[in-house]
Design a protein around this motif. Structure first.
Motif, PDB file in Angstrom:
ATOM      1  N   ALA A  11       7.074   0.257  15.344  1.00 43.93           N
ATOM      2  CA  ALA A  11       6.208   0.342  14.135  1.00 43.93           C
ATOM      3  C   ALA A  11       4.963  -0.292  14.232  1.00 43.93           C
ATOM      4  N   PRO A  12       3.988   0.160  14.049  1.00 43.35           N
ATOM      5  CA  PRO A  12       2.662  -0.627  14.255  1.00 43.35           C
ATOM      6  C   PRO A  12       2.540  -1.711  12.842  1.00 43.35           C
ATOM      7  N   LEU A  13       3.274  -1.641  11.961  1.00 44.13           N
ATOM      8  CA  LEU A  13       3.193  -2.445  10.883  1.00 44.13           C
ATOM      9  C   LEU A  13       4.223  -2.052   9.992  1.00 44.13           C
ATOM     10  N   ASN A  14       4.367  -3.127   8.912  1.00 44.60           N
ATOM     11  CA  ASN A  14       5.747  -2.921   8.214  1.00 44.60           C
ATOM     12  C   ASN A  14       5.525  -1.784   7.457  1.00 44.60           C
ATOM     13  N   ALA A  15       6.704  -1.052   7.067  1.00 46.55           N
ATOM     14  CA  ALA A  15       6.608   0.284   6.555  1.00 46.55           C
ATOM     15  C   ALA A  15       8.057   0.425   5.882  1.00 46.55           C
ATOM     16  N   ARG A  16       7.924   1.722   5.147  1.00 47.18           N
ATOM     17  CA  ARG A  16       9.261   2.159   4.815  1.00 47.18           C
ATOM     18  C   ARG A  16       9.151   3.726   5.084  1.00 47.18           C
ATOM     19  N   VAL A  17      10.254   3.967   5.276  1.00 52.05           N
ATOM     20  CA  VAL A  17      10.705   5.474   5.598  1.00 52.05           C
ATOM     21  C   VAL A  17      10.221   6.510   4.445  1.00 52.05           C
ATOM     22  N   ALA A  26       5.533   5.259   5.472  1.00 55.54           N
ATOM     23  CA  ALA A  26       4.583   4.830   4.557  1.00 55.54           C
ATOM     24  C   ALA A  26       4.085   3.400   4.820  1.00 55.54           C
ATOM     25  N   HIS A  27       2.878   3.193   4.642  1.00 53.69           N
ATOM     26  CA  HIS A  27       2.482   1.593   4.800  1.00 53.69           C
ATOM     27  C   HIS A  27       1.448   1.641   3.779  1.00 53.69           C
ATOM     28  N   THR A  28       1.295   0.137   3.389  1.00 55.27           N
ATOM     29  CA  THR A  28       0.236  -0.365   2.371  1.00 55.27           C
ATOM     30  C   THR A  28      -0.516  -1.452   3.082  1.00 55.27           C
ATOM     31  N   LEU A  29      -1.788  -1.306   3.121  1.00 59.30           N
ATOM     32  CA  LEU A  29      -2.774  -2.392   3.266  1.00 59.30           C
ATOM     33  C   LEU A  29      -3.845  -2.345   2.345  1.00 59.30           C
ATOM     34  N   ASP A  30      -4.213  -3.714   2.215  1.00 62.69           N
ATOM     35  CA  ASP A  30      -5.178  -3.939   0.930  1.00 62.69           C
ATOM     36  C   ASP A  30      -5.101  -3.036  -0.267  1.00 62.69           C
ATOM     37  N   ASN A  31      -3.786  -2.875  -0.893  1.00 68.56           N
ATOM     38  CA  ASN A  31      -3.446  -2.233  -1.855  1.00 68.56           C
ATOM     39  C   ASN A  31      -3.557  -0.556  -1.715  1.00 68.56           C
ATOM     40  N   VAL A  32      -3.861   0.032  -0.655  1.00 68.48           N
ATOM     41  CA  VAL A  32      -4.053   1.349  -0.208  1.00 68.48           C
ATOM     42  C   VAL A  32      -2.769   1.691   0.539  1.00 68.48           C
ATOM     43  N   THR A  33      -2.328   2.873   0.270  1.00 73.95           N
ATOM     44  CA  THR A  33      -0.936   3.333   0.897  1.00 73.95           C
ATOM     45  C   THR A  33      -1.507   4.615   1.733  1.00 73.95           C
ATOM     46  N   PHE A  34      -0.845   4.763   2.851  1.00 75.90           N
ATOM     47  CA  PHE A  34      -1.066   5.626   4.029  1.00 75.90           C
ATOM     48  C   PHE A  34       0.033   5.978   4.767  1.00 75.90           C
ATOM     49  N   TYR A  35      -0.020   7.157   5.500  1.00 75.28           N
ATOM     50  CA  TYR A  35       1.315   7.270   6.322  1.00 75.28           C
ATOM     51  C   TYR A  35       0.859   7.712   7.755  1.00 75.28           C
ATOM     52  N   LYS A  54      13.844   3.377   3.414  1.00 74.20           N
ATOM     53  CA  LYS A  54      14.339   2.304   4.369  1.00 74.20           C
ATOM     54  C   LYS A  54      13.262   1.506   4.955  1.00 74.20           C
ATOM     55  N   ASN A  55      13.322   0.310   4.809  1.00 69.20           N
ATOM     56  CA  ASN A  55      12.428  -0.961   5.497  1.00 69.20           C
ATOM     57  C   ASN A  55      12.273  -0.710   6.963  1.00 69.20           C
ATOM     58  N   ILE A  56      11.072  -0.636   7.394  1.00 70.24           N
ATOM     59  CA  ILE A  56      11.155  -0.999   8.899  1.00 70.24           C
ATOM     60  C   ILE A  56       9.960  -1.851   9.144  1.00 70.24           C
TER      61      ILE A  56
END
Length: 229
Positions: A106-112, A131-140, A158-160
């Protein structure tokens, strides 16, 4: 709020998705690669040998590339030439061509977000969307052509963790019947899609999809002949 592309550009904490010790080599699957125009690659074993023996110099490199590429290889795959739709040939992700079984991190913290076995010739095969969140922006981020075992034990939410090995590159035919590789794609807005999202666009719709799916190298940051320290 910063646009996703700007957020990804300024972030400096991405983990490597592939940790192979081999250097990277950019591969070209467009009409510019004349070797593709004279070969029948509809048989996956032949296609795989061509990639790993010829294009990757007897498997001494990890291949990468393909974002925004108009690919001739899809002409031999009916999945991209449905008579009811416009032919699709514009690649929306980056492919990383490496041996089956190669771990994916995983390139950064995520959830499935979702996952599926897209079991059609030329499709993604086993697929995971994070799904990831950076600077309060969610992307996939989407990972296609995985091993079936990669789907074991998954559930939405699930957390990754960043740099966690959560999947592996699959072998054919279970990976959608392709030479072993990872399809990696960034998606700004996934809508109602689950376990699947277009990875190839028609020429007519390419502007829409390329805006929706930024260049994966904003995360990958791969350069030709690059290799882990």
């Amino acid at each position: 709020m910063l646009a996703l592309r700007e957020i990804l550009k300024k972030h400096d904490g991405f983990a490597r998705i592939i940790n192979s010790a081999k250097p990277f080599k950019r591969l070209d699957f467009s009409a510019s690669n004349e070797a593709l125009l004279t070969r029948d690659l509809s048989e996956t074993s032949v296609f795989s040998q061509f990639v790993f023996e010829d294009m990757l110099d007897r498997n001494t490199f990890v291949g990468f590339g393909g974002y925004g590429e108009n690919r001739v290889i899809y002409r031999q795959r009916k999945h991209f030439n449905n008579e009811e739709e416009e032919p699709r040939s514009i690649h929306l992700g980056t492919d990383i061509w490496a041996d089956a079984g190669e771990p994916i991190y995983a390139p950064l913290n995520a959830r499935v977000h979702s996952f599926a076995f897209n079991d059609h010739y030329g499709d993604y095969g086993p697929t995971i969307i994070l799904a990831h969140t950076l600077d309060n922006v969610t992307f996939y981020t989407l990972y296609g052509h995985l091993s079936l075992k990669s789907l074991d034990g998954l559930y939405p939410g699930k957390n990754i963790s960043s740099n966690e090995a959560f999947a592996a590159i699959g072998s054919y035919p279970e990976n959608g019947d392709w030479p072993p590789h990872l399809h990696f794609q960034i998606i700004q807005d996934i809508g109602n899609n689950k376990g699947d999202f277009p990875g190839v666009s028609s020429i007519q719709n390419q502007e829409h999809y390329l805006n929706l799916c930024p260049d994966p190298n904003l995360i990958l940051r791969i350069a030709e002949n690059d290799a882990p320290d």
